[in-house]
Design an enzyme around this catalytic site. Structure first.
Site: not given
Ligand code: MV4
Length: 444
Positions: A116, A158, A164, A208, A237, A292, A295
């Site tokens: 990532k 992260k 995910g 998202h 989701k 990929r 869903v």
């Molecule tokens: C974030 C964020 C806020 N700020 N990054 C969650 C899944 C992963 N792919 C990254 N995620 C997030 N990254 C920054 N800089 C909030 C989330 C996040 C989130 C993102 C997409 C869909 C649902 C979520 C639920 C909680 C947190």
């Protein structure tokens, strides 16, 4: 074109791929675990090979078993579906070495996007907007302190091997950073065997939004518009729709063009999804890329009229993309994920399905491998059906979803149908007023 495709998956997506092959006149091979002997993907394939016991690690995830099944049946390509081996670069390499076409992106691209921190750096350089952050792995707590200080709090740590939502830590002040950094590294190491982490500015209430793309093997990449995926819980989701209420035609056009040029510059091929966070000011930030078919691909199919799985197979077989530059989404599509679980506690509810009656009618699609008297196994994920509706407008799609949910009868197990019924009646959902924290209101 391929003569025979092996489908390295189970459930609704295995059946979905078999449907695409049938329409293309391609023979199919199903693989199945001992728990799936009586599954519909096995019945509808031309041939089927048992590849091991119920446990995924000993069947659907076992590279030598899947490759052997392809060799024995003389399949010339493998479609991995989603999950299981779909984003395993090593598996894609083994396919290549065995002269079996892997229906997906090149192995080096799968590997890049699996890292990532590197994906973020490469996509930023290729022109996609990213959040202020570490631009790479953070080597020490001292470096973390310096970076977080210059970005400003709150920040998020992260795992580079994550994705995910696994292995993330929100940090709201300098005092919390030292402990959070050490914990994040430790958790990343435990979960993925790699302790590497990166840092970026934290967005409080993001949406998202993801773009569907498809690339051919001649350097052309096309986007198929966006999907709104903010309605989720614990990074699962629940519901997806296209188009997003937060995107205008102009923004779709602008973001789509950026996505196309970034991906064609890295040699992207086959299906992919580019995930973005959108902040309250409606700025986009690249988050990660999934290499990929997903869903939720049906909502894109409904509004574009393109069969994405057929297109994946055709492209892997050497076809060119030949769309007019801009596929305009037509109408509105919503997908509800019907899971075998208690709708309000989220506890899985496997077991025997006593009755299963699917809704129908114009603009109603059900992707499933379930049927009356089937058994939902505790060994696999709990998705049993995807209910997708398509109508001329979003309000009409919501009405159509409401009546379809009412007519979807599943007895013998608990499902998420009642949860979706609540969402369809929610005034904020109806108004398009939501973000990734929408489901928190249903927490009690
Ligand atoms: C974030 C964020 C806020 N700020 N990054 C969650 C899944 C992963 N792919 C990254 N995620 C997030 N990254 C920054 N800089 C909030 C989330 C996040 C989130 C993102 C997409 C869909 C649902 C979520 C639920 C909680 C947190």
């Amino acid at each position: 074109m391929f003569k025979k495709v092996l489908v390295a998956n189970r459930g609704e997506i295995a059946l979905r791929v078999i449907c695409a092959c049938k329409e293309l006149g391609i023979k199919t091979v199903a693989v199945f675990s001992e728990a799936d002997r009586n599954s519909l993907h096995v019945s509808f394939a031309d041939e089927a090979v048992c590849i091991g016991p119920a446990k995924s690690a000993e069947s659907y995830l076992k590279v030598p078993s899947v490759i052997s099944a392809a060799e024995i049946t003389n399949a010339d390509a493998i479609h991995p579906g989603y999950g299981f081996l779909s984003e395993n670069a090593y598996f894609a390499e083994v396919c290549e070495a065995c002269h079996i076409k892997f229906i997906g992106p090149p192995p080096n691209v799968i590997r890049l996007m699996g890292d990532k921190a590197r994906a973020l750096a490469v996509m930023s350089k290729a022109g996609l907007p990213v959040l202020p952050g570490s631009s790479g792995i953070v080597p020490s707590v001292e470096a973390a302190n310096e970076i977080a200080g210059s970005i400003g709090y709150p920040v998020i740590i992260k795992a580079s091997a994550g994705g995910g939502g696994r292995g993330m830590r929100i940090v709201r002040s300098r005092e919390e950073l030292g402990t959070a950094f050490a914990t994040a590294q430790h958790e990343a190491d435990l979960a993925f065997g790699v302790a590497d982490v990166y840092i970026e500015r934290y967005v409080e209430r993001p949406r998202h939004i993801e773009f569907q793309v498809m690339g051919d093997n001649f350097g052309k990449v096309i986007h198929f518009g966006e999907r709104e995926c903010s309605i989720q819980r614990r990074h699962q989701k629940l519901l997806e729709e296209s188009p997003s209420t937060a995107i205008s035609d102009a923004i779709r056009h602008e973001m789509g063009a950026k996505v196309e040029s970034a991906l064609s510059s890295i040699g992207y091929a086959n299906a992919g999804t580019v995930e973005f966070l959108m902040d309250e000011a409606r700025n986009f930030y690249f988050m990660e890329m999934n290499t990929r078919i997903q869903v939720e691909h049906p909502v894109t199919e409904m509004v574009t009229g393109v069969d994405l799985v057929k297109l994946q197979i055709l492209i892997a077989g050497g076809s060119r993309l030949h769309f007019d530059d801009h596929l305009k989404p037509r109408g509105h599509a919503i997908e509800c994920r019907i899971n075998a679980e208690d709708p309000f506690t989220h506890i899985p509810s496997p077991g025997r399905v006593a009755s299963f009656n699917v809704p129908g009618g114009i603009g109603v699609r059900v992707d499933t491998a379930a049927h009356t008297e089937c058994t939902i196994s505790p060994h696999y994920d709990s998705l049993i059906a995807k209910l997708i509706v398509h109508a001329n407008s979003r309000p009409e799609a919501i009405r159509k979803m409401e009546r379809s949910l009412e007519m979807f009868v599943i007895e013998g197990i608990k499902t998420t149908i009642p949860l979706h019924q609540r969402i369809m009646r929610d005034a904020d959902f109806a108004a398009g007023r939501f973000d990734t924290r929408f489901m928190e209101r249903y927490a009690e």
